[in-house]
Write an enzyme that holds these catalytic residues in place. Structure first.
Site, PDB file in Angstrom:
ATOM      1  N   ALA A 159       0.849  -1.243  -0.198  1.00  0.00           N
ATOM      2  CA  ALA A 159      -0.150   0.080  -0.281  1.00  0.00           C
ATOM      3  C   ALA A 159       0.617   1.255   0.009  1.00  0.00           C
ATOM      4  O   ALA A 159       0.361   2.085  -0.197  1.00  0.00           O
ATOM      5  CB  ALA A 159      -1.511   0.066   1.363  1.00  0.00           C
ATOM      6  N   ASP A 216     -29.672 -13.657  -2.830  1.00  0.00           N
ATOM      7  CA  ASP A 216     -28.354 -12.939  -2.404  1.00  0.00           C
ATOM      8  C   ASP A 216     -27.236 -13.262  -3.623  1.00  0.00           C
ATOM      9  O   ASP A 216     -26.674 -11.907  -4.583  1.00  0.00           O
ATOM     10  CB  ASP A 216     -27.566 -13.945  -1.240  1.00  0.00           C
ATOM     11  CG  ASP A 216     -25.902 -13.476  -0.962  1.00  0.00           C
ATOM     12  OD1 ASP A 216     -25.843 -12.518  -0.730  1.00  0.00           O
ATOM     13  OD2 ASP A 216     -25.128 -14.209  -1.959  1.00  0.00           O
ATOM     14  N   GLY A 253     -20.493 -21.295   9.029  1.00  0.00           N
ATOM     15  CA  GLY A 253     -20.666 -19.871   8.583  1.00  0.00           C
ATOM     16  C   GLY A 253     -20.968 -18.989   7.271  1.00  0.00           C
ATOM     17  O   GLY A 253     -19.834 -17.826   6.680  1.00  0.00           O
ATOM     18  N   GLU A 297     -25.571 -16.620   5.010  1.00  0.00           N
ATOM     19  CA  GLU A 297     -26.401 -15.188   5.429  1.00  0.00           C
ATOM     20  C   GLU A 297     -26.954 -15.096   7.039  1.00  0.00           C
ATOM     21  O   GLU A 297     -27.308 -16.072   7.422  1.00  0.00           O
ATOM     22  CB  GLU A 297     -27.321 -14.729   5.124  1.00  0.00           C
ATOM     23  CG  GLU A 297     -26.953 -14.262   3.403  1.00  0.00           C
ATOM     24  CD  GLU A 297     -25.669 -13.249   3.459  1.00  0.00           C
ATOM     25  OE1 GLU A 297     -25.461 -11.756   3.479  1.00  0.00           O
ATOM     26  OE2 GLU A 297     -24.471 -13.437   3.086  1.00  0.00           O
ATOM     27  N   LYS A 318     -26.103  -9.863  -6.032  1.00  0.00           N
ATOM     28  CA  LYS A 318     -24.518 -10.561  -6.927  1.00  0.00           C
ATOM     29  C   LYS A 318     -23.956  -9.695  -8.067  1.00  0.00           C
ATOM     30  O   LYS A 318     -23.566  -9.558  -8.698  1.00  0.00           O
ATOM     31  CB  LYS A 318     -23.826 -11.546  -6.747  1.00  0.00           C
ATOM     32  CG  LYS A 318     -23.223 -11.225  -4.638  1.00  0.00           C
ATOM     33  CD  LYS A 318     -22.753 -12.995  -4.815  1.00  0.00           C
ATOM     34  CE  LYS A 318     -23.295 -12.858  -3.196  1.00  0.00           C
ATOM     35  NZ  LYS A 318     -22.781 -14.367  -2.525  1.00  0.00           N
TER      36      LYS A 318
END
Ligand code: HSE
Length: 453
Positions: free
Chosen positions: A51, A219, A205, A208, A223
């Site tokens: 960065a 979902d 996990g 949603e 997208k």
């Protein structure tokens, strides 16, 4: 022409001068937030090397401050009011990973109005309110970055916005929901039923907070709206995406697809056609030999057909904490690099300059033309003749018509693969099939996609 020296480099050799770290305020320290925090801490030095400056989380908003403290350690400020983080004077960039659309919209717009860049993995927010959010960001000269919102680990937004800018994109097709792909894989490979497979996806996990968003295809539709905007230069158009989830899929459908040499996947498709754009999320049969049929578990796969590049394919984890963090942090590195540049020099939010975005007509459901698979329950094997005859009368092109192999629970099913036909013609044929005395129960229909480049 004289240019002011770039303050990020010294005047002699172009060696970077030390910039102060980019200060991050984060809303949400759940699965994705905690993953982001962890990866930022673990890879701090190499992220800073890329960065050109450090990236530091300085303040986090969380509902449960005691639990959040165990994640962020002693040095990060914790606040229970997300709006305070969004507008915090010591924050350069807001990372919104709380999810949801109502309050999140307010936090993001407040951060933008306060001149802060935004990084979010919130696909629902951008699919529903992207127009207003990107317009506000343009007005205030800040970036809104969202790589983590689509196919988490796969840099597909970067590929569309930067790597493929030479191309007229013809179509994008993808498996872009990890939860449903995991469920379908478990149904096929482990013989689990739908509810068991969903429970596993939740425990891992992937799902949603409200898993209906996954299993009903919403979902993936969020997208897809973002992918289509970047592919075709249209505003984000979630309302027109045709959506069908996987809740009515049964083991039997998976077995029938197998018999025919196909796999069932929840497929999102955005495709240019003469009359408009196809925008749809549906379970579809893919040839078992196609690379996309090998995308299993919580993995995602995306194909992009460009006129110059030809077909390109992208593969990677479609859900998971650090997998999403990978994209969120890549966005933070982009922000760290662009901070201080003029907005006109940056990659536009949707890949096209705002004035060049144009709404495109979306094809109605009945006009979408694909191949189809029909499953028709009948009383006996002789009834196949009546099924074939009706499809011929309705001018539905039939490529295969066969008897379902023995199945422990189901007897007497005719399996059909059609050639290309508009959905309207298939719906009418199904309606008429249903009225035949030879037909013994509800007929089922899925699309078939060959995904040829
Ligand atoms: N629930 C989403 C999925 C998470 O399963 O794909 C990543 O967007």
């Amino acid at each position: 022409m004289y240019r002011d020296p770039d303050p990020r480099f010294d005047s002699l050799g172009g060696h970077p001068v030390a910039l102060r770290p980019l200060r991050v305020g984060m809303i949400g320290i759940g699965t994705v937030g905690a993953g982001t925090f962890r990866v930022l801490a673990r890879n701090q030095a190499l992220i800073a090397a890329r960065a050109g400056r450090g990236i530091e989380v300085v303040v986090v908003a969380a509902r449960n401050l005691a639990r959040a403290r165990t994640v962020v350690g002693p040095d990060v400020a914790l606040i229970d009011d997300p709006m305070q983080v969004a507008t915090h004077p010591e924050v350069d960039v807001l990372v919104e990973v709380a999810g949801g659309t109502g309050p999140a919209r307010g936090w993001v717009l407040a951060a933008i109005a306060a001149g802060k860049h935004v990084v979010t993995a919130n696909k629902a927010l951008l699919a529903e309110h992207g127009g207003a959010i990107f317009a506000a960001a343009r007005q205030h000269g800040v970036a809104v970055a969202y790589e983590g919102a689509v196919a988490v680990s796969i840099p597909i937004i970067k590929a569309l916005r930067e790597g493929l800018t030479a191309n007229r994109i013809e179509w994008v097709a993808g498996i872009i929901n990890g939860t449903t792909n995991f469920i379908l894989s478990q149904m096929r490979d482990a013989g689990l039923d739908f509810a068991q497979a969903l429970a596993q996806a939740q425990a891992l996990g992937y799902a949603e907070a409200n898993p209906a968003f996954d299993i009903e295809g919403i979902d993936a539709a969020h997208k897809l709206a973002l992918l289509a905007a970047n592919a075709f230069g249209m505003p984000v158009n979630f309302a027109d995406v045709q959506v069908q989830g996987i809740t009515t899929l049964r083991q039997l459908d998976v077995a029938c697809a197998e018999q025919l040499g196909y796999r069932i996947k929840l497929l999102a498709v955005a495709r240019r056609r003469e009359g408009g754009i196809e925008l749809r999320v549906q379970p579809a049969l893919l040839p078992a030999t196609h690379l996309m049929a090998q995308v299993n578990g919580s993995m995602n796969g995306i194909l992009v057909q460009g006129d110059a590049s030809g077909v390109t394919m992208y593969y990677g984890a479609g859900a998971g904490a650090e997998q999403t963090a990978s994209a969120v942090i890549a966005d933070l590195v982009d922000v760290a690099r662009l901070d201080g540049t003029h907005a006109a020099q940056r990659v536009p939010h949707l890949g096209f300059q705002a004035h060049a975005l144009h709404p495109l007509p979306v094809l109605q459901h009945a006009a979408v033309c694909t191949r189809h698979h029909l499953r028709v329950p009948v009383h006996s094997r002789q009834d196949m003749v009546a099924v074939g005859a009706l499809l011929a009368r309705q001018a539905v092109p039939v490529e295969r018509l066969e008897w379902m192999a023995d199945h422990p629970d189901e007897a007497h099913q005719v399996l059909v693969l059609t050639g290309e036909a508009p959905q309207g013609a298939i719906d009418l044929a199904l309606h008429m099939l249903q009225a035949l005395p030879e037909v013994a129960g509800p007929c089922v229909q899925w699309r078939v996609e060959l995904l040829e480049g």
